[in-house]
Design a protein around this motif. Structure first.
Motif, PDB file in Angstrom:
ATOM      1  N   LYS A   1      -0.094   8.324   1.795  1.00 52.20           N
ATOM      2  CA  LYS A   1       0.100   9.628   1.155  1.00 52.20           C
ATOM      3  C   LYS A   1      -0.441  10.754   2.022  1.00 52.20           C
TER       4      LYS A   1
ATOM      5  N   GLN B   1      -3.622   4.019  -0.419  1.00 48.68           N
ATOM      6  CA  GLN B   1      -3.957   3.383  -1.694  1.00 48.68           C
ATOM      7  C   GLN B   1      -3.450   1.949  -1.622  1.00 48.68           C
TER       8      GLN B   1
ATOM      9  N   GLU C   1       4.856  10.689   0.254  1.00 46.63           N
ATOM     10  CA  GLU C   1       4.337   9.378  -0.138  1.00 46.63           C
ATOM     11  C   GLU C   1       5.347   8.298   0.219  1.00 46.63           C
TER      12      GLU C   1
ATOM     13  N   GLU D   1      -4.037   9.642   3.036  1.00 49.25           N
ATOM     14  CA  GLU D   1      -4.665   8.707   2.109  1.00 49.25           C
ATOM     15  C   GLU D   1      -3.921   7.375   2.143  1.00 49.25           C
TER      16      GLU D   1
ATOM     17  N   PHE E   1       0.827  -1.196   0.000  1.00 50.55           N
ATOM     18  CA  PHE E   1       0.000   0.000   0.000  1.00 50.55           C
ATOM     19  C   PHE E   1       0.862   1.246   0.000  1.00 50.55           C
ATOM     20  N   LYS E   2       0.257   2.336  -0.467  1.00 51.64           N
ATOM     21  CA  LYS E   2       0.914   3.642  -0.441  1.00 51.64           C
ATOM     22  C   LYS E   2       0.238   4.498   0.605  1.00 51.64           C
TER      23      LYS E   2
END
Length: 109
Positions: free
Chosen positions: A42, A98, A55, A96, A39-40
């Motif tokens: 951010k 992702q 990030e 966030e 996962f990222k």
């Protein structure tokens, strides 16, 4: 679960913002079936979409209540510098996640 430690944690405490991800229903996951995730994490630049935010891509096997913390994700100096765009004057931090890969790993028995 996304967890944010504004003052940092562990060795990074006081110098870096720490963001971590926890496996929400870890009781349902056994050592024979860990969950693999890429996962990222951010923090976007809230002033301009053309300017890069912070990030970090993370790869981790979740098999307990442990959480995967970001290491030196964003310095607190940069976080509180309003010219950087991470935390504008209204003090709303946007974080966030992702997900790139999420998979339950089946162990051979």
């Amino acid at each position: 679960q996304l967890v944010v430690y504004p003052a940092g944690s562990g060795a990074d405490r006081g110098n870096y913002l720490t963001v971590s991800l926890k496996l929400a229903d870890y009781q349902k996951v056994t050592p024979k079936k860990p969950v693999y995730a890429e996962f990222k994490l951010k923090i976007p630049n809230q002033y301009s979409r053309n300017r890069a935010g912070a990030e970090q891509t993370v790869k981790y096997f979740f098999n307990s209540a442990a959480e995967k913390e970001s290491s030196k994700f964003l310095s607190r100096d940069d976080l509180y510098d309003t010219t950087k765009g991470y935390l504008p004057s209204n003090e709303t931090l946007v974080v966030e996640v992702q997900f790139l890969v999420v998979s339950v790993i089946k162990a051979n028995t």
